[in-house]
Scaffold this active site. Structure first.
Site, short mmCIF file in Angstrom:
data_model
loop_
_atom_site.label_atom_id
_atom_site.label_comp_id
_atom_site.label_asym_id
_atom_site.label_seq_id
_atom_site.Cartn_x
_atom_site.Cartn_y
_atom_site.Cartn_z
N THR A 91 0.82 -1.30 -0.05
CA THR A 91 0.06 0.02 0.07
C THR A 91 0.77 1.27 -0.21
O THR A 91 1.94 1.26 0.55
CB THR A 91 -0.98 0.10 1.23
OG1 THR A 91 -1.58 1.14 1.18
CG2 THR A 91 -0.21 -0.22 2.37
N SER B 30 -1.48 3.18 10.55
CA SER B 30 -2.53 2.42 11.38
C SER B 30 -1.95 0.92 11.35
O SER B 30 -0.89 0.62 11.13
CB SER B 30 -3.75 2.04 10.72
OG SER B 30 -3.56 1.31 9.41
N TYR C 272 -3.14 -1.79 10.49
CA TYR C 272 -3.04 -2.43 9.26
C TYR C 272 -1.94 -2.03 8.30
O TYR C 272 -1.22 -2.99 7.83
CB TYR C 272 -4.45 -1.97 8.53
CG TYR C 272 -4.48 -2.05 6.93
CD1 TYR C 272 -4.24 -3.22 6.36
CD2 TYR C 272 -4.25 -0.83 6.34
CE1 TYR C 272 -4.12 -3.38 4.97
CE2 TYR C 272 -4.20 -1.01 4.98
CZ TYR C 272 -4.25 -2.43 4.26
OH TYR C 272 -3.65 -2.52 2.84
N HIS C 273 -1.82 -0.71 8.17
CA HIS C 273 -0.79 -0.24 7.28
C HIS C 273 0.63 -0.73 7.76
O HIS C 273 1.56 -1.11 6.99
CB HIS C 273 -0.68 1.42 7.22
CG HIS C 273 -1.94 1.66 6.36
ND1 HIS C 273 -3.04 2.39 7.09
CD2 HIS C 273 -1.98 1.84 5.01
CE1 HIS C 273 -3.61 2.78 5.89
NE2 HIS C 273 -3.25 2.59 4.80
N LYS D 158 1.53 -4.29 6.42
CA LYS D 158 1.91 -4.09 5.14
C LYS D 158 3.61 -3.94 5.04
O LYS D 158 4.19 -4.34 4.26
CB LYS D 158 1.09 -2.89 4.23
CG LYS D 158 -0.03 -3.39 4.06
CD LYS D 158 -0.44 -4.61 2.98
CE LYS D 158 -1.75 -4.69 2.76
NZ LYS D 158 -1.89 -6.00 1.64
#
Ligand code: NAD
Ligand code: USQ
Length: 382
Positions: free
Chosen positions: A144, A179, A181-182, A185
Site C-alpha cells: 500500500t 494504522s 493495518y498499514h 504491510k
C-alpha cells in the site's frame, strides 16, 4: 501462465481473477471468505448484491467456457496452502488475501492482533510455500502507498538513494504508516525483501493507492459477476464512500480539514497493473517495488468533485467536515513517483466526471441496501 489469485473473492481480487482468466491464464482462486463473515460481524453489507463464490465461477464458466478453480481455505493453514501449491504448480501468486481496513485494525487489541497475525503470518506462509514447492513462482504482493506515510520529501518507488557522512547507498524508503493495518504491510515488505535475499525468490510489491470504482468489463457481463462495493465507516474508502453518500442524501464525510492527500486509481487499472507485473516478472532474488496509482487528490478535492457531479444529476449534497477519528496530518506535502508501471505499458483510466457518474449510477441502483447507521465513522485511533 498458471496464476493463483489469493483473496480472489474480494473487491480487487474478483475482477482481477476474471480479467486474468479472460486473457487466457489458468486462474485458481484461494480465499477463506472471511471478508463476507466480517460483514456479519459489523452488521454491514456491500451496496451491490454479491453472489456466492460458487455461483460466480459457475456463471463465468457458463458465459466464457473458462474454468476458474477455487480453493476455500486460509493462508494461515500451511497444510492447506501446501496442498494448493502442489495441485496448481503456480507461475505467479497474486496475493490480495489480507485484512485491509485501517479502521478495523484500530477497533481494539483483538482486531489489531488479528490483522497483524492474519496478514504477516499468512504472507510468511506464502513465502515458505514458494520456497518449498515453487521456487520459480513470482510473488505479486499487494502492498500500500500508506506504507510510506506522508513525508515532507518526494516518495520514491521502494528505494531511496542517500548520502550520509560522505558515503552513498540505495536503501529501502523510510516507512511511516498510519494504522496497525498499514504497519502489517510494512512488516510483509520486510519479510519479502529478506526472503528474496536469502532464498532467491522473485517478488513484486505493488504499493497500491486507494482504489475507486467497482466495474470492469468482465464484472459487468452479468449481475452474478458483480463486484462488491463497500460504503461503511470501516471498509468504505474515500471516493467510493462519498459517491454512495451522495446517492443516499447523506452529507459527504470529510475528516477534519480534508487537506489529507492520497494516491488513487481505478479498479480497472488495478487489474491491468497485476497483469503487467505478471507478464514482466521480477528477476530471481529481486525484491521489486512499484507504486501502483495514477493520480493523487486531497480528500476535500474529491468531495467537491462528487458534490459537483451529484448536483448535475439533481442530487443536492453538502460537504461536511467532521471530527477526524484518525491521527494523521491534515495539511502536508505530497509528491510520489509512479513511473515504473507506466514504463511497462499502463495507460491510466483517469478520474473524470463520467467515471464518477458511472459509480453514482451503480450506487443509485442499489441505494436501498445502504444501512444508514453504518455510514458515519465509529472507530477512533485514540
Ligand atoms: P477485500 O477485503 O475485499 O478482499 C480480501 C480478500 O482476502 C477477501 O475476500 C478475504 O476473504 C480474503 N482473505 C483475507 N484473509 C485471508 C486469509 N488469511 N486466507 C485466505 N483469504 C483471506 O480487500 P480488497 O479491497 O480487495 O484488497 C485486496 C488487497 O489489496 C489487500 O491486501 C489490500 O491491503 C490491498 N489494497 C487495497 C486497496 C483498496 O482500496 N481496496 C488499496 C491498496 C491496497
Ligand atoms: N477519509 C475521509 N472521509 C471518509 C473516509 C476517509 O476524509 O469518509 C480520509 C481518511 O481520513 C484518510 C483518507 O481519506 O485521510 C483515506 O482513507 P480511506 O479510508 O479511503 O483509505 P485508507 O484507510 O488509507 O485505506 C484504503 C484501503 C487500504 C489501502 C489504502 C491505500 O482500505 O486497504 O491500503 O486505502 S493508501 O491510502 O494508499 O494507504
Amino acid at each position: 501462465m498458471r496464476i493463483i489469485v489469493a483473496g480472489g473473492d474480494g473487491f480487487c481480487g474478483w475482477p482481477t481473477a476474471l480479467y486474468l482468466s479472460k486473457q487466457g491464464h489458468e486462474v485458481s482462486i484461494v480465499d477463506n471468505l472471511v471478508r463476507r463473515k466480517i460483514d456479519d460481524e459489523l452488521r454491514s453489507n456491500s451496496v451491490t448484491p454479491i453472489a456466492t463464490l460458487e455461483e460466480r465461477v459457475a456463471k463465468w464458466k457458463e458465459l466464457t467456457g473458462k474454468e476458474i478453480k477455487t480453493f476455500v481455505g486460509d493462508l494461515n493453514h500451511y497444510d492447506f496452502l501446501a496442498e494448493v501449491f502442489k495441485q496448481t504448480e503456480p507461475d505467479a501468486f497474486v496475493h490480495f488475501a489480507e485484512q485491509r481496513s485501517a479502521p478495523y485494525s484500530m477497533i481494539d487489541r483483538e482486531h489489531a492482533v488479528y490483522t497483524q497475525s492474519n496478514n504477516v503470518i499468512g504472507n510468511l506462509n506464502v513465502l515458505y510455500a514458494i520456497k518449498e514447492f515453487a521456487p520459480e513462482c513470482h510473488l505479486i504482493k499487494l502492498g500500500t502507498m500508506g506504507e510510506y506515510g506522508t513525508p515532507n520529501i518526494d516518495i520514491e518507488e521502494g528505494y531511496l538513494e542517500i548520502e550520509h557522512n560522505g558515503r552513498k547507498d540505495k536503501l529501502p524508503y523510510p516507512k511511516q504508516p498510519g494504522s496497525f493495518y498499514h504497519l502489517s504491510k510494512v512488516h510483509d515488505s520486510h519479510n519479502i525483501m529478506f526472503a528474496c535475499k536469502i532464498w532467491g525468490i522473485r517478488a513484486t510489491d505493488l504499493n497500491q493507492g486507494v482504489v475507486y470504482g467497482l466495474h470492469t468489463d468482465e464484472t459487468e457481463m452479468d449481475p452474478i459477476l458483480a463486484n462488491r462495493l463497500d460504503y461503511d465507516g470501516v471498509y468504505g474508502t474515500a471516493l467510493n464512500r462519498f459517491i454512495i453518500q451522495a446517492a443516499t442524501g447523506h452529507d459527504l464525510t470529510v475528516y477534519g480539514t480534508g487537506g489529507q492527500t492520497r494516491a488513487f486509481l481505478n479498479i480497472k487499472d488495478t487489474v491491468r497493473c497485476v497483469e503487467i507485473a505478471a507478464e514482466n516478472p521480477a528477476d530471481k532474488g529481486e525484491f521489486r517495488v512499484f507504486n501502483q496509482f495514477t493520480e493523487y487528490f486531497s480528500v476535500q478535492d474529491l468531495a467537491e468533485k462528487v458534490q459537483k457531479v451529484a448536483g448535475e444529476t439533481g442530487l443536492e449534497t453538502e460537504v461536511s467536515h467532521i471530527d477526524n477519528p484518525r491521527v494523521e496530518l491534515e495539511q502536508h506535502y505530497y509528491h510520489a513517483v509512479n513511473t515504473k508501471l507506466r514504463d511497462l505499458g499502463l495507460e491510466p483510466n483517469l478520474l473524470t466526471d463520467e467515471v464518477i457518474k458511472g459509480i453514482l449510477t451503480a450506487a443509485l441502483n442499489h441505494k436501498d441496501r445502504v444501512i444508514k447507521e453504518n455510514v458515519l465513522p465509529s472507530i477512533s485511533w485514540k
